[in-house]
Design a protein around this motif. Structure first.
Motif, PDB file in Angstrom:
ATOM      1  N   VAL A  52       0.826  -1.211   0.000  1.00  0.00           N
ATOM      2  CA  VAL A  52       0.000   0.000   0.000  1.00  0.00           C
ATOM      3  C   VAL A  52       0.859   1.259   0.000  1.00  0.00           C
ATOM      4  N   LEU A  53       1.833   1.328   0.904  1.00  0.00           N
ATOM      5  CA  LEU A  53       2.642   2.541   1.005  1.00  0.00           C
ATOM      6  C   LEU A  53       3.508   2.765  -0.226  1.00  0.00           C
ATOM      7  N   THR A  54       3.794   1.700  -0.963  1.00  0.00           N
ATOM      8  CA  THR A  54       4.541   1.842  -2.211  1.00  0.00           C
ATOM      9  C   THR A  54       3.629   2.246  -3.357  1.00  0.00           C
ATOM     10  N   ALA A  98       0.463   5.766  -7.590  1.00  0.00           N
ATOM     11  CA  ALA A  98      -0.903   5.998  -8.066  1.00  0.00           C
ATOM     12  C   ALA A  98      -1.175   7.492  -8.199  1.00  0.00           C
ATOM     13  N   VAL A  99      -0.690   8.270  -7.233  1.00  0.00           N
ATOM     14  CA  VAL A  99      -0.851   9.729  -7.310  1.00  0.00           C
ATOM     15  C   VAL A  99      -0.117  10.271  -8.533  1.00  0.00           C
ATOM     16  N   PHE A 100       1.105   9.771  -8.750  1.00  0.00           N
ATOM     17  CA  PHE A 100       1.876  10.206  -9.919  1.00  0.00           C
ATOM     18  C   PHE A 100       1.148   9.858 -11.211  1.00  0.00           C
ATOM     19  N   ALA A 101       0.616   8.624 -11.303  1.00  0.00           N
ATOM     20  CA  ALA A 101      -0.083   8.207 -12.516  1.00  0.00           C
ATOM     21  C   ALA A 101      -1.335   9.043 -12.739  1.00  0.00           C
ATOM     22  N   LEU A 102      -2.047   9.360 -11.656  1.00  0.00           N
ATOM     23  CA  LEU A 102      -3.256  10.172 -11.775  1.00  0.00           C
ATOM     24  C   LEU A 102      -2.928  11.581 -12.252  1.00  0.00           C
ATOM     25  N   VAL A 103      -1.900  12.185 -11.648  1.00  0.00           N
ATOM     26  CA  VAL A 103      -1.501  13.536 -12.052  1.00  0.00           C
ATOM     27  C   VAL A 103      -1.042  13.543 -13.507  1.00  0.00           C
ATOM     28  N   ALA A 104      -0.240  12.532 -13.889  1.00  0.00           N
ATOM     29  CA  ALA A 104       0.240  12.464 -15.268  1.00  0.00           C
ATOM     30  C   ALA A 104      -0.921  12.303 -16.243  1.00  0.00           C
ATOM     31  N   THR A 105      -1.919  11.513 -15.863  1.00  0.00           N
ATOM     32  CA  THR A 105      -3.083  11.316 -16.730  1.00  0.00           C
ATOM     33  C   THR A 105      -3.842  12.622 -16.935  1.00  0.00           C
ATOM     34  N   ILE A 106      -4.046  13.365 -15.849  1.00  0.00           N
ATOM     35  CA  ILE A 106      -4.762  14.638 -15.950  1.00  0.00           C
ATOM     36  C   ILE A 106      -3.960  15.654 -16.757  1.00  0.00           C
ATOM     37  N   VAL A 107      -2.640  15.683 -16.539  1.00  0.00           N
ATOM     38  CA  VAL A 107      -1.789  16.619 -17.275  1.00  0.00           C
ATOM     39  C   VAL A 107      -1.838  16.328 -18.768  1.00  0.00           C
ATOM     40  N   ASP A 166      -1.302  12.194 -30.586  1.00  0.00           N
ATOM     41  CA  ASP A 166      -2.521  11.683 -29.953  1.00  0.00           C
ATOM     42  C   ASP A 166      -2.546  10.168 -29.788  1.00  0.00           C
ATOM     43  N   PRO A 167      -2.150   9.373 -30.801  1.00  0.00           N
ATOM     44  CA  PRO A 167      -2.200   7.915 -30.603  1.00  0.00           C
ATOM     45  C   PRO A 167      -1.304   7.428 -29.464  1.00  0.00           C
ATOM     46  N   PHE A 168      -0.212   8.165 -29.209  1.00  0.00           N
ATOM     47  CA  PHE A 168       0.716   7.729 -28.163  1.00  0.00           C
ATOM     48  C   PHE A 168       0.236   8.113 -26.763  1.00  0.00           C
ATOM     49  N   THR A 169      -0.663   9.077 -26.690  1.00  0.00           N
ATOM     50  CA  THR A 169      -1.159   9.505 -25.385  1.00  0.00           C
ATOM     51  C   THR A 169      -1.821   8.348 -24.645  1.00  0.00           C
ATOM     52  N   GLY A 170      -2.666   7.634 -25.356  1.00  0.00           N
ATOM     53  CA  GLY A 170      -3.328   6.486 -24.735  1.00  0.00           C
ATOM     54  C   GLY A 170      -2.341   5.420 -24.315  1.00  0.00           C
ATOM     55  N   TRP A 171      -1.311   5.210 -25.128  1.00  0.00           N
ATOM     56  CA  TRP A 171      -0.300   4.216 -24.784  1.00  0.00           C
ATOM     57  C   TRP A 171       0.450   4.606 -23.512  1.00  0.00           C
ATOM     58  N   ILE A 172       0.773   5.892 -23.399  1.00  0.00           N
ATOM     59  CA  ILE A 172       1.496   6.354 -22.209  1.00  0.00           C
ATOM     60  C   ILE A 172       0.640   6.151 -20.959  1.00  0.00           C
ATOM     61  N   ILE A 173      -0.629   6.523 -21.063  1.00  0.00           N
ATOM     62  CA  ILE A 173      -1.520   6.355 -19.909  1.00  0.00           C
ATOM     63  C   ILE A 173      -1.693   4.876 -19.579  1.00  0.00           C
ATOM     64  N   ILE A 191       1.777  -0.390 -15.168  1.00  0.00           N
ATOM     65  CA  ILE A 191       2.881  -0.503 -14.213  1.00  0.00           C
ATOM     66  C   ILE A 191       2.342  -0.498 -12.786  1.00  0.00           C
ATOM     67  N   LEU A 192       1.347   0.354 -12.521  1.00  0.00           N
ATOM     68  CA  LEU A 192       0.759   0.392 -11.182  1.00  0.00           C
ATOM     69  C   LEU A 192       0.148  -0.958 -10.813  1.00  0.00           C
ATOM     70  N   VAL A 193      -0.594  -1.541 -11.755  1.00  0.00           N
ATOM     71  CA  VAL A 193      -1.207  -2.850 -11.487  1.00  0.00           C
ATOM     72  C   VAL A 193      -0.131  -3.900 -11.227  1.00  0.00           C
ATOM     73  N   LEU A 194       0.943  -3.875 -12.032  1.00  0.00           N
ATOM     74  CA  LEU A 194       2.028  -4.844 -11.845  1.00  0.00           C
ATOM     75  C   LEU A 194       2.717  -4.641 -10.493  1.00  0.00           C
TER      76      LEU A 194
END
Length: 326
Positions: A179-181, A186-195, A206-213, A219-222
């Motif tokens: 959890v602490l890891t 997760a916060v980083f991924a959320l901020v990056a997604t919104i940015v 545009d096609p690469f945006t979805g791939w990055i997200i 990675i978070l799930v893994l």
């Protein structure tokens, strides 16, 4: 499936419809399987290189006891010989990495009192510590090897005497290791997604945006899956035991490390509780020996608090002991 739920999750995050479609498209593509294949290939290459390095470093390995010393010779390209006096041996360490554990093998190492010259101290990270007496040995042979090389350790605790940790230790390792890891990432991924939604990007990007997200959240799930499995392994691996003369601590996540310490080699011991541990009635135990250059500390987390207190009582010198070093 998971991909069909992406628009709902994206909507909760406030993502625009085009970006939702990009994420869904990326997850429906072969991106995730390709990523998994790439990770697997890197793992295999790393494993093979590790085997080659071990073969070159420890080929022609020989270990023997001669009087009050243990001597080891090894190496195919460059032959090396090392020895240590029995009196300098502080503990025994049996290490199993993930693969070695699967096939029932491990490394047998003696942790010893070491010293370094000023020149060696500048490259301390490259100087081997302790003495490996067998780099790749079947686990059922370790008792026989120790009986030949170090009969002084024959009185070590046996597996039937091992004690496991309380159930609260499992909850704590999940929180600590998973959890602490996961939360910061997760916060980083959320901020990056919104940015990525807010900042305008060229149409070609545009096609690469979805791939990055998709990559960020994959990675978070893994991370969550991998570290959760590691937490389960740690709880199942964790064990300890002590008898009249020896302390044994076993722990590890995907691998396993078993440390055997004679009671008369423990120079400093303690128990420790933070406020949360105190509420959960668990505590950490620590044993410090003179191994290495500045000493070696072995810690096991989250024992039952009463058991931790009993360990400290066991370490204390006993009146009338026949062992002058105790």
């Amino acid at each position: 499936g998971f991909a069909t739920q992406v628009p709902q999750f994206a909507g909760l995050l406030g993502l625009s419809a085009p970006l939702e479609m990009a994420v869904e498209s990326a997850l429906r593509s072969n991106f995730v399987p390709v990523l998994i294949d790439a990770i697997f290939v890197v793992f295999i290459i790393t494993f093979v290189l590790g085997i080659l390095n071990t073969a070159l470093s420890y080929g022609g390995f020989k270990a023997r006891r001669r009087g009050g010393r243990i001597e080891v010779e090894r190496g195919l390209i460059s032959r090396q010989s090392r020895g240590v006096a029995i009196t300098r041996v502080q503990s025994v360490e049996i290490t199993q990495g993930f693969i070695r554990r699967l096939i029932g093998y491990g490394q047998l190492k003696l942790l010893t009192i070491d010293s370094m010259t000023p020149e060696q101290q500048q490259n301390a990270a490259q100087i081997p510590t302790g003495l490996v007496v067998h780099p790749f040995v079947k686990m059922d042979r370790i008792d026989g090897i120790l009986a030949q090389l170090l009969p002084e350790f024959d009185e070590r605790p046996q597996p039937s005497e091992y004690k496991t940790l309380p159930k609260v230790a499992f909850r704590r390792v999940v929180n600590r290791h998973t959890v602490l890891t996961a939360i910061p990432y997760a916060v980083f991924a959320l901020v990056a997604t919104i940015v990525l939604q807010v900042i305008p990007t060229p149409p070609a990007f545009d096609p690469f945006t979805g791939w990055i997200i998709a990559l960020l959240w994959t990675i978070l799930v893994l991370i969550i899956i991998g570290r959760s499995i590691g937490a389960i392994f740690w709880y199942k691996n964790a064990a300890y035991s002590y008898n009249k003369t020896m302390l044994l601590i076993r722990q590890g996540f995907y691998g396993r490390v078993t440390t055997i310490i004679p009671r008369n080699k423990i120079q400093w011991a303690r128990t420790h509780q933070n406020p949360i541990q105190k509420m959960s009635k668990v505590a950490n135990i620590t044993a410090v020996t003179a191994a290495g250059v500045t000493g070696t500390k072995t810690t096991l987390r989250d024992l039952d608090a009463e058991e931790a207190s009993a360990y400290l009582d066991w370490v204390r010198p006993h009146k009338g002991s026949q062992n002058p070093e105790a």
